[in-house]
Design a protein around this motif. Structure first.
Motif, PDB file in Angstrom:
ATOM      1  N   ASP A   1      -0.190   7.662 -10.174  1.00 42.67           N
ATOM      2  CA  ASP A   1      -0.891   6.485  -9.684  1.00 42.67           C
ATOM      3  C   ASP A   1      -1.939   6.899  -8.663  1.00 42.67           C
ATOM      4  OD1 ASP A   1       1.301   7.365  -8.133  1.00 42.67           O
ATOM      5  OD2 ASP A   1       1.353   5.487  -7.021  1.00 42.67           O
ATOM      6  N   GLU A   2      -2.903   6.022  -8.389  1.00 46.50           N
ATOM      7  CA  GLU A   2      -3.882   6.316  -7.346  1.00 46.50           C
ATOM      8  C   GLU A   2      -3.162   6.403  -6.009  1.00 46.50           C
ATOM      9  OE1 GLU A   2      -7.443   4.151  -7.008  1.00 46.50           O
ATOM     10  OE2 GLU A   2      -8.147   4.644  -9.013  1.00 46.50           O
ATOM     11  N   SER A   3      -3.446   7.468  -5.283  1.00 44.82           N
ATOM     12  CA  SER A   3      -2.636   7.771  -4.115  1.00 44.82           C
ATOM     13  C   SER A   3      -3.466   8.393  -3.009  1.00 44.82           C
ATOM     14  CB  SER A   3      -1.513   8.738  -4.531  1.00 44.82           C
ATOM     15  OG  SER A   3      -1.010   9.448  -3.438  1.00 44.82           O
TER      16      SER A   3
ATOM     17  N   LYS B   1       5.142   8.690 -10.708  1.00 41.03           N
ATOM     18  CA  LYS B   1       4.638   7.570  -9.924  1.00 41.03           C
ATOM     19  C   LYS B   1       5.311   7.464  -8.565  1.00 41.03           C
ATOM     20  CE  LYS B   1       3.628   2.632 -10.111  1.00 41.03           C
ATOM     21  NZ  LYS B   1       3.723   1.378 -10.908  1.00 41.03           N
TER      22      LYS B   1
ATOM     23  N   ALA C   1      -3.732   0.432  -4.674  1.00 43.12           N
ATOM     24  CA  ALA C   1      -3.335  -0.945  -4.945  1.00 43.12           C
ATOM     25  C   ALA C   1      -3.301  -1.763  -3.664  1.00 43.12           C
ATOM     26  CB  ALA C   1      -1.966  -0.973  -5.621  1.00 43.12           C
TER      27      ALA C   1
ATOM     28  N   SER D   1       3.173  -0.072  -3.059  1.00 40.85           N
ATOM     29  CA  SER D   1       2.525  -0.039  -4.375  1.00 40.85           C
ATOM     30  C   SER D   1       1.531   1.094  -4.538  1.00 40.85           C
ATOM     31  CB  SER D   1       1.806  -1.373  -4.619  1.00 40.85           C
ATOM     32  OG  SER D   1       0.937  -1.672  -3.536  1.00 40.85           O
TER      33      SER D   1
ATOM     34  N   GLY E   1       0.796  -1.223   0.000  1.00 37.69           N
ATOM     35  CA  GLY E   1       0.000   0.000   0.000  1.00 37.69           C
ATOM     36  C   GLY E   1       0.824   1.265   0.000  1.00 37.69           C
TER      37      GLY E   1
ATOM     38  N   SER F   1      -2.828   2.543   3.880  1.00 38.31           N
ATOM     39  CA  SER F   1      -3.576   3.464   3.021  1.00 38.31           C
ATOM     40  C   SER F   1      -3.633   4.844   3.651  1.00 38.31           C
ATOM     41  CB  SER F   1      -5.000   2.959   2.789  1.00 38.31           C
ATOM     42  OG  SER F   1      -5.741   3.887   2.008  1.00 38.31           O
TER      43      SER F   1
ATOM     44  N   GLN G   1      -6.863  -2.786  -2.638  1.00 32.16           N
ATOM     45  CA  GLN G   1      -7.369  -3.852  -3.504  1.00 32.16           C
ATOM     46  C   GLN G   1      -6.706  -5.192  -3.180  1.00 32.16           C
ATOM     47  OE1 GLN G   1     -10.050  -3.675  -5.541  1.00 32.16           O
ATOM     48  NE2 GLN G   1     -10.165  -1.673  -4.528  1.00 32.16           N
ATOM     49  N   ALA G   2      -5.418  -5.155  -2.869  1.00 34.20           N
ATOM     50  CA  ALA G   2      -4.723  -6.388  -2.508  1.00 34.20           C
ATOM     51  C   ALA G   2      -5.291  -6.974  -1.219  1.00 34.20           C
ATOM     52  CB  ALA G   2      -3.227  -6.123  -2.362  1.00 34.20           C
TER      53      ALA G   2
END
Length: 370
Positions: free
Chosen positions: A192-194, A228, A88, A84, A55, A103, A91-92
């Protein structure tokens, strides 16, 4: 497959091996009593296995320090954390491939993440446990201009591509005594989603007439250049004259980037420090129930000396529902991270330690993991 078998398979596949450090601590553990880290985590010499997690890259420096100390006193444990990105990592966790996710935002109700995470936990619920306070620095690369001051409205104008030159009148108004060049502004954002983007855009939405909805994904309409991960942002700013971006404080300090003072809700320009960020977190309201410690940050805080752009990184895991040995490992590691020793290590890394009533609630939530 039994849990022990899974751990062996992960280790053979290349999970992060035990850090070969802290040999003095290992010797002490085996010859007369546990070290501070071992005692703080409530571990015994028989604790073994692998913790897989992923994360937030914003908390990567904290995790690196924690796992070094924890593994040094728990030689049978290996911690594999993949930075990641928050999206991500969540989701993992939902997919069941990691024991916990890091997160920079709590599980998102609008995306249905709490229900999906609860389903993964099966016999319990997923909980958000705040663990790392990562102040978000507004970093820039402008030789000859130190101590830059920026109001939220000006920051919003820069990142919405409305302010494009460093000598724009809005920036001059925030810095009446500075000699500002006409250099073009190069605004970088996370590609990236952050969770860092999520918190930064929440700050902008609350304070700066930001026209876009807060999200982990940067709004395409705002334009700018993407990079990223937190490392990517720090490198991009360091290598680009005229650049500006947002990144967690520890990455700003590790890369020796210039950090702007940011005005809080009272109009006071505040320098970013662990203590000034902690003042904002101390006023955060717990929105979750029970051991779910989802927080609401007041980005427009008027507290004197409070730096307004902060993110709290959560460790998201199952209160109940992990396999027994997996739960034991996660509980032991998080017990250490929330200990006095674990939190004290954060300040040296550019984070703000948890304290007071919030830290007490965090420790109670971890104790409930089974």
């Amino acid at each position: 497959m039994k849990y022990a078998g899974r751990l062996a398979a992960v280790a053979v596949a290349g999970a992060l091996s035990l850090a070969a450090c802290g040999t003095d601590n290992n010797a002490a553990t085996g010859s007369g009593g546990p070290s501070t880290a071992s005692a703080a985590a409530g571990n015994d010499s028989g604790l073994s296995g692998t913790i897989n997690a992923a994360g937030s890259s914003a908390q990567a420096n904290a995790i690196d320090e924690w796992k070094k100390n924890f593994q040094a006193t728990n030689s049978g444990v290996s911690i594999n954390y993949q930075p990641s990105g928050s999206g991500a990592g969540v989701q993992a966790f939902i997919q069941g491939t990691v024991s916990f996710a890091g997160s920079d935002s709590a599980l998102n109700d609008e995306k249905g993440e709490p229900a999906k995470a609860d389903a993964r936990c099966k016999t319990g619920k997923a909980i958000n446990i705040p663990m790392v306070t990562g102040p978000v620095a507004v970093v820039y690369n402008l030789p000859g201009v130190d101590g830059l001051q920026l109001s939220p409205k000006t920051i919003g104008g820069i990142f919405s591509s409305k302010i494009t030159k460093w000598d724009d009148p809005a920036i001059k108004a925030d810095n009446p005594d500075a000699k500002l060049p006409s250099t073009p502004i190069q605004a970088f954002h996370r590609s990236d989603e952050s969770g860092t983007s999520d918190n930064f855009t929440k700050f902008l939405k609350a304070t700066a007439e930001w026209p876009y909805e807060p999200a982990k994904a940067w709004p395409a309409e705002a334009k700018g250049q993407g990079a990223k991960g937190s490392d990517g942002i720090a490198s991009s700013v360091k290598d680009t004259e005229g650049a500006i971006s947002y990144v967690e404080m520890s990455f700003a300090e590790n890369s020796q980037l210039q950090k702007a003072k940011v005005a809080n809700g009272s109009g006071e320009f505040v320098e970013l420090t662990a203590d000034s960020a902690a003042k904002t977190v101390e006023t955060a309201e717990v929105k979750g129930t029970g051991n779910d410690l989802k927080l609401s940050i007041d980005y427009a805080t008027k507290t004197a000396g409070a730096y307004p752009i902060v993110l709290v990184t959560y460790e998201i895991t199952c209160e109940k529902g992990l396999p027994a040995e997996e739960a034991k490992l996660v509980k032991s590691f998080l017990t250490y991270t929330a200990s006095d020793e674990g939190q004290a290590a954060l300040k040296e890394l550019g984070y703000a330690p948890l304290s007071g009533g919030l830290l007490t609630k965090v420790r109670s939530a971890i104790e409930a993991i089974s």
